[in-house]
Write an enzyme that holds these catalytic residues in place. Structure first.
Site, PDB file in Angstrom:
ATOM      1  N   LYS A   1    -110.016  34.167  29.696  1.00 32.83           N
ATOM      2  CA  LYS A   1    -110.492  33.129  30.622  1.00 32.83           C
ATOM      3  C   LYS A   1    -110.812  33.689  32.001  1.00 32.83           C
ATOM      4  CE  LYS A   1    -109.015  29.135  28.095  1.00 32.83           C
ATOM      5  NZ  LYS A   1    -107.991  28.119  27.868  1.00 32.83           N
TER       6      LYS A   1
ATOM      7  N   ARG B   1    -102.810  31.302  21.670  1.00 27.44           N
ATOM      8  CA  ARG B   1    -104.163  31.088  21.143  1.00 27.44           C
ATOM      9  C   ARG B   1    -105.071  32.180  21.720  1.00 27.44           C
ATOM     10  NH1 ARG B   1    -108.897  28.712  22.681  1.00 27.44           N
ATOM     11  NH2 ARG B   1    -110.031  27.570  21.062  1.00 27.44           N
TER      12      ARG B   1
HETATM   13  N1  HH2 Z   1    -108.934  26.735  25.432  1.00 29.50           N
HETATM   14  C1  HH2 Z   1    -110.175  26.584  24.931  1.00 29.50           C
HETATM   15  C2  HH2 Z   1    -110.406  25.751  23.832  1.00 29.50           C
HETATM   16  N2  HH2 Z   1    -109.390  25.122  23.200  1.00 29.50           N
HETATM   17  N3  HH2 Z   1    -107.094  24.638  23.052  1.00 29.50           N
HETATM   18  C3  HH2 Z   1    -105.851  24.767  23.525  1.00 29.50           C
HETATM   19  N4  HH2 Z   1    -104.838  24.125  22.932  1.00 29.50           N
HETATM   20  N5  HH2 Z   1    -105.564  25.543  24.620  1.00 29.50           N
HETATM   21  C4  HH2 Z   1    -106.532  26.213  25.286  1.00 29.50           C
HETATM   22  O1  HH2 Z   1    -106.223  26.885  26.300  1.00 29.50           O
HETATM   23  C5  HH2 Z   1    -107.892  26.101  24.810  1.00 29.50           C
HETATM   24  C6  HH2 Z   1    -108.128  25.271  23.672  1.00 29.50           C
HETATM   25  C7  HH2 Z   1    -111.316  27.290  25.577  1.00 29.50           C
HETATM   26  O2  HH2 Z   1    -111.474  28.556  25.013  1.00 29.50           O
HETATM   27  P1  HH2 Z   1    -112.559  28.946  23.890  1.00 29.50           P
HETATM   28  O3  HH2 Z   1    -112.338  28.163  22.634  1.00 29.50           O
HETATM   29  O4  HH2 Z   1    -112.559  30.405  23.725  1.00 29.50           O
HETATM   30  O5  HH2 Z   1    -113.925  28.582  24.552  1.00 29.50           O
HETATM   31  P2  HH2 Z   1    -114.957  27.395  24.371  1.00 29.50           P
HETATM   32  O6  HH2 Z   1    -114.279  26.132  24.799  1.00 29.50           O
HETATM   33  O7  HH2 Z   1    -116.110  27.780  25.259  1.00 29.50           O
HETATM   34  O8  HH2 Z   1    -115.337  27.320  22.919  1.00 29.50           O
END
Ligand code: HH2
Length: 304
Positions: free
Chosen positions: A245, A279
């Site tokens: 992030k 995660r």
């Molecule tokens: N962060 C993201 C998405 N889902 N779920 C939980 N429980 N906690 C988190 O910190 C979290 C999450 C964002 O990350 P990512 O899936 O890599 O990115 P994007 O939302 O652009 O798909």
């Protein structure tokens, strides 16, 4: 019916990881129990064209299954599948589009040799995932986005990741104002947990997530990690999602693919402060780093 247990129970080498204060925490998923006697790694599988670090990398179901198998082989305890980016400023996708992205993998979900979590804010998407065999619903809105979500999770007896966020992805940056970010996140997660309970969701199915980067700037994300142990007051295991992030970009402004070391540092620091589930995009690295952190902790206990 008793739930099958995942990792740990039949491995004597892990028994010394037992929490002397009160036994090993267990996260009840839909049909199984995840024994949190070592850090649990949740591998991220984004089926999105626009996720901030891995969008568009898994164009078809063959690539998705290959990645899923590779994650499990690298040490993932569960996989988190998402069809909508929730990065800051992301535009919401229509539920039909979210489902279109996920449907081919849903058809073959049972081929994944680990419990699957569905990262969605929508009850309809969660329902389809649970029908396909998913074990957990990961709702970044903390059950606030879709009024039907809490009831659906309760009906299915699914595991739930209850995450803290304010506003929604397009607007959340505007809500990153707190007098005391740690106090307010703990309080608001407590309210979300109560809402889940009132909807009939068993507390034993819930893990709590401070929502790193969701309506939090870099300083606030660091403060939450520093004081993560405060979330323990709510009595449920804690999941963190610092992976790649923006708060890890530092002064050099590192791009997402160069935030792996920062991710590992954040995971280990979070583990030291009580987090149990991580995660991450970089499963193998996280598994290795957290296994070492876990051994150090166990060695400390055995010396005591
Ligand atoms: N962060 C993201 C998405 N889902 N779920 C939980 N429980 N906690 C988190 O910190 C979290 C999450 C964002 O990350 P990512 O899936 O890599 O990115 P994007 O939302 O652009 O798909």
């Amino acid at each position: 019916m008793s739930s099958p247990m995942l990792h740990g129970v039949d491995d004597p080498s892990r028994r010394s990881g037992r929490d002397p204060a009160g036994g090993v925490p267990v996260w009840k998923l839909r049909t199984r129990d995840l024994v949190l006697d070592r850090p649990a790694v949740m591998g991220i599988l984004n089926l999105t064209p626009d996720s901030f670090s891995d969008g568009g990398r898994l164009p078809d179901v063959a690539a998705q299954l290959e990645r899923a198998h590779a994650f499990v082989e690298a040490g993932a305890d569960l996989l988190d599948i998402g069809g909508e980016s929730t990065r800051p400023g992301a535009r919401p996708v229509a539920p039909a589009e979210e489902l279109r992205r996920l449907a081919p993998l849903f058809e073959r979900l049972t081929e994944i040799p680990a419990p699957v979590s569905i990262d969605t804010r929508r009850a309809r998407v969660a329902e389809e995932a649970l029908q396909a065999g998913a074990e957990v619903v990961n709702d970044v809105s903390g059950l606030a986005h879709d009024p039907e979500m809490a009831g659906r999770v309760a009906e299915w007896g699914a595991g739930l990741v209850l995450m803290h966020m304010r506003g929604d992805p397009p607007t959340m940056v505007e809500f990153a104002h707190y007098a005391n970010v740690v106090e307010e996140v703990v309080e608001e997660l407590g309210v979300a947990l109560e809402r889940a309970r009132r909807a009939g969701i068993e507390e034993s199915r819930v893990v709590l997530d401070p929502g790193i980067g969701f309506a939090k700037d870099a300083e606030q994300s660091y403060a939450l990690l520093a004081q993560l142990a405060r979330l323990g007051a709510l009595g449920r295991p804690v999941l963190v999602g610092p992976s790649r992030k923006r708060f890890l970009a530092g002064e050099a402004g590192l791009p997402p693919d160069q935030r792996v070391e920062g991710t590992l540092a954040a995971c280990v620091a979070a583990f030291e402060r009580g987090a149990r589930v991580f995660r991450v995009h970089d499963v193998r690295s996280a598994r290795r780093a957290l296994d070492v952190a876990h051994r150090i902790r166990r060695a400390g206990r055995e010396d005591a």
